[in-house]
Scaffold this motif. Structure first.
Motif, PDB file in Angstrom:
ATOM      1  N   TRP A 125     -18.748 -32.264   6.448  1.00  0.00           N
ATOM      2  CA  TRP A 125     -17.673 -31.428   6.122  1.00  0.00           C
ATOM      3  C   TRP A 125     -18.283 -30.325   5.027  1.00  0.00           C
ATOM      4  O   TRP A 125     -17.607 -28.947   5.266  1.00  0.00           O
ATOM      5  CB  TRP A 125     -16.615 -32.173   5.268  1.00  0.00           C
ATOM      6  N   LEU A 126     -19.024 -30.509   4.142  1.00  0.00           N
ATOM      7  CA  LEU A 126     -19.589 -29.285   3.171  1.00  0.00           C
ATOM      8  C   LEU A 126     -20.330 -28.363   4.065  1.00  0.00           C
ATOM      9  O   LEU A 126     -20.268 -27.100   4.008  1.00  0.00           O
ATOM     10  CB  LEU A 126     -20.393 -29.868   2.317  1.00  0.00           C
ATOM     11  N   SER A 127     -21.159 -28.891   5.320  1.00  0.00           N
ATOM     12  CA  SER A 127     -21.825 -27.823   6.008  1.00  0.00           C
ATOM     13  C   SER A 127     -21.074 -26.916   6.678  1.00  0.00           C
ATOM     14  O   SER A 127     -21.614 -25.678   7.084  1.00  0.00           O
ATOM     15  CB  SER A 127     -22.705 -28.630   6.856  1.00  0.00           C
ATOM     16  N   PHE A 128     -19.734 -27.394   7.200  1.00  0.00           N
ATOM     17  CA  PHE A 128     -18.831 -26.501   7.818  1.00  0.00           C
ATOM     18  C   PHE A 128     -18.354 -25.294   7.205  1.00  0.00           C
ATOM     19  O   PHE A 128     -17.809 -24.090   7.694  1.00  0.00           O
ATOM     20  CB  PHE A 128     -17.431 -27.161   8.545  1.00  0.00           C
ATOM     21  N   THR A 129     -18.430 -25.173   5.885  1.00  0.00           N
ATOM     22  CA  THR A 129     -17.942 -24.129   4.733  1.00  0.00           C
ATOM     23  C   THR A 129     -19.062 -23.198   4.608  1.00  0.00           C
ATOM     24  O   THR A 129     -19.048 -22.296   3.959  1.00  0.00           O
ATOM     25  CB  THR A 129     -17.621 -24.591   3.760  1.00  0.00           C
ATOM     26  N   ARG A 130     -20.473 -23.391   5.034  1.00  0.00           N
ATOM     27  CA  ARG A 130     -21.410 -22.673   4.810  1.00  0.00           C
ATOM     28  C   ARG A 130     -21.833 -21.718   5.956  1.00  0.00           C
ATOM     29  O   ARG A 130     -21.424 -21.944   7.034  1.00  0.00           O
ATOM     30  CB  ARG A 130     -22.840 -23.364   4.393  1.00  0.00           C
ATOM     31  N   GLU A 131     -22.770 -20.661   5.669  1.00  0.00           N
ATOM     32  CA  GLU A 131     -23.151 -19.707   6.972  1.00  0.00           C
ATOM     33  C   GLU A 131     -24.052 -20.393   7.762  1.00  0.00           C
ATOM     34  O   GLU A 131     -24.574 -21.488   7.354  1.00  0.00           O
ATOM     35  CB  GLU A 131     -23.745 -18.414   6.239  1.00  0.00           C
ATOM     36  N   PRO A 132     -24.295 -19.957   8.975  1.00  0.00           N
ATOM     37  CA  PRO A 132     -24.903 -21.000   9.793  1.00  0.00           C
ATOM     38  C   PRO A 132     -26.354 -21.312   9.359  1.00  0.00           C
ATOM     39  O   PRO A 132     -26.855 -22.462   9.818  1.00  0.00           O
ATOM     40  CB  PRO A 132     -25.137 -19.769  11.182  1.00  0.00           C
ATOM     41  N   LEU A 133     -26.980 -20.319   8.689  1.00  0.00           N
ATOM     42  CA  LEU A 133     -28.530 -20.737   8.463  1.00  0.00           C
ATOM     43  C   LEU A 133     -28.572 -21.829   7.465  1.00  0.00           C
ATOM     44  O   LEU A 133     -29.189 -23.015   7.552  1.00  0.00           O
ATOM     45  CB  LEU A 133     -29.188 -19.591   7.980  1.00  0.00           C
TER      46      LEU A 133
ATOM     47  N   ARG B 132     -26.083 -24.009   6.720  1.00  0.00           N
ATOM     48  CA  ARG B 132     -25.289 -25.039   7.698  1.00  0.00           C
ATOM     49  C   ARG B 132     -26.416 -25.854   8.398  1.00  0.00           C
ATOM     50  O   ARG B 132     -26.448 -27.176   8.094  1.00  0.00           O
ATOM     51  CB  ARG B 132     -24.308 -24.416   8.431  1.00  0.00           C
ATOM     52  N   LYS B 133     -27.206 -25.277   8.909  1.00  0.00           N
ATOM     53  CA  LYS B 133     -28.393 -25.761   9.679  1.00  0.00           C
ATOM     54  C   LYS B 133     -29.194 -26.736   8.779  1.00  0.00           C
ATOM     55  O   LYS B 133     -29.652 -27.854   8.845  1.00  0.00           O
ATOM     56  CB  LYS B 133     -28.976 -24.757  10.304  1.00  0.00           C
ATOM     57  N   GLN B 134     -29.411 -25.870   7.726  1.00  0.00           N
ATOM     58  CA  GLN B 134     -30.398 -26.721   6.617  1.00  0.00           C
ATOM     59  C   GLN B 134     -29.729 -27.776   6.032  1.00  0.00           C
ATOM     60  O   GLN B 134     -30.421 -28.872   5.706  1.00  0.00           O
ATOM     61  CB  GLN B 134     -30.801 -25.591   5.452  1.00  0.00           C
ATOM     62  N   LEU B 135     -28.351 -27.930   5.547  1.00  0.00           N
ATOM     63  CA  LEU B 135     -27.608 -28.810   5.087  1.00  0.00           C
ATOM     64  C   LEU B 135     -27.617 -30.202   6.022  1.00  0.00           C
ATOM     65  O   LEU B 135     -27.682 -31.094   5.467  1.00  0.00           O
ATOM     66  CB  LEU B 135     -26.436 -28.336   4.736  1.00  0.00           C
ATOM     67  N   VAL B 136     -27.491 -29.549   7.210  1.00  0.00           N
ATOM     68  CA  VAL B 136     -27.591 -31.028   8.385  1.00  0.00           C
ATOM     69  C   VAL B 136     -28.852 -31.495   8.377  1.00  0.00           C
ATOM     70  O   VAL B 136     -28.782 -32.723   8.234  1.00  0.00           O
ATOM     71  CB  VAL B 136     -26.870 -30.215   9.510  1.00  0.00           C
ATOM     72  N   LYS B 137     -29.628 -30.617   8.248  1.00  0.00           N
ATOM     73  CA  LYS B 137     -31.152 -31.321   8.202  1.00  0.00           C
ATOM     74  C   LYS B 137     -31.390 -32.111   6.997  1.00  0.00           C
ATOM     75  O   LYS B 137     -31.836 -33.349   7.152  1.00  0.00           O
ATOM     76  CB  LYS B 137     -32.207 -30.137   8.373  1.00  0.00           C
ATOM     77  N   GLU B 138     -30.861 -31.774   5.886  1.00  0.00           N
ATOM     78  CA  GLU B 138     -31.051 -32.482   4.711  1.00  0.00           C
ATOM     79  C   GLU B 138     -30.027 -33.613   4.606  1.00  0.00           C
ATOM     80  O   GLU B 138     -30.615 -34.810   4.316  1.00  0.00           O
ATOM     81  CB  GLU B 138     -30.696 -31.627   3.301  1.00  0.00           C
ATOM     82  N   THR B 139     -29.066 -33.730   5.292  1.00  0.00           N
ATOM     83  CA  THR B 139     -28.175 -35.181   5.473  1.00  0.00           C
ATOM     84  C   THR B 139     -28.810 -36.054   6.431  1.00  0.00           C
ATOM     85  O   THR B 139     -28.882 -37.158   5.945  1.00  0.00           O
ATOM     86  CB  THR B 139     -26.867 -34.479   6.207  1.00  0.00           C
ATOM     87  N   LYS B 140     -29.541 -35.776   7.468  1.00  0.00           N
ATOM     88  CA  LYS B 140     -30.405 -36.472   8.279  1.00  0.00           C
ATOM     89  C   LYS B 140     -31.625 -37.127   7.310  1.00  0.00           C
ATOM     90  O   LYS B 140     -31.755 -38.388   7.551  1.00  0.00           O
ATOM     91  CB  LYS B 140     -31.029 -35.667   9.345  1.00  0.00           C
TER      92      LYS B 140
END
Length: 210
Positions: A180-188, A190-198
């Motif tokens: 949910w936090l990643s959806f509030t970020r800019e694309p780049l 967001r992509k990095q945050l998703v990677k960190e989540t994994k």
């Protein structure tokens, strides 16, 4: 929120006949589109009924207010996400945990990106929820918890039921919050945050030899 208000903000009745079910889905589709276009506050039940080409009384047969519409839309998203989980969970039952997490997180992120109303609806639901509501899992997350806990127990038989449930709860909560936090970020970002989540979830599960 009082108990009475909470009751008033759920569907008045569940449609049983096919025609009624189609009408409810149509109302929800229209409400979702208007929430995207104008926002929750600017959208009225009368505007939804007008766009849906139905009398406003027909809308009130099922939904007493806008909050009930938001909750019904959220439930529809949760159900769709659960179906994604069920299908992918079966497909990845024997995959290594890094692959499992990678594919699961990607699937849920893709779903949110492909549904433009997702953020508008769930964001509004979060605003409407009380602290008590926010601490609870919806029924679909509850089912995911049960299936994940069983999955973790099978992957590592040394885990007892309580520990498996706690691990599953942690994974679901962390995943939900970070995505949910990643959806509030800019694309780049967001992509990095998703990677960190994994990375975070994979490392956490690997400590339990899952």
């Amino acid at each position: 929120m009082t108990k009475e208000l909470h009751k008033a903000s759920t569907m008045r009745r569940q449609p049983k006949q096919a025609r009624s079910q189609e009408r409810v889905h149509h109302i929800l589709d229209v409400a979702e589109q208007l929430f995207i276009e104008f926002g929750y506050e600017q959208t009225t039940t009368r505007a939804i009924a007008t766009r849906a080409a139905i009398p406003v009384g027909s809308l009130y047969q099922f939904f007493p207010d806008k909050e009930a519409l938001v909750r019904a839309l959220a439930d529809r998203y949760f159900e769709q996400e659960y179906q994604i989980f069920v299908q992918l969970h079966a497909e990845l039952a024997k995959a290594d945990i890094a692959t499992y997490v990678e594919r699961m997180v990607n699937a849920f992120e893709d779903f949110a990106q492909q549904h433009p109303g997702y953020r508008a609806v769930l964001g509004q639901l979060i605003d409407l929820m009380t602290l008590t509501d926010a601490s609870k899992f919806n029924e679909y997350d509850q089912q995911i918890l049960v299936e994940l806990a069983d999955f973790f127990s099978r992957r590592n038989p040394q885990l007892d039921a309580t520990q498996s449930r706690l691990i599953a709860t942690t994974v679901v909560k962390v995943s939900n919050e970070l995505l949910w936090l990643s959806f509030t970020r800019e694309p780049l970002e967001r992509k990095q945050l998703v990677k960190e989540t994994k990375t975070l979830i994979t490392a956490y599960l690997q400590t339990y030899q899952i």
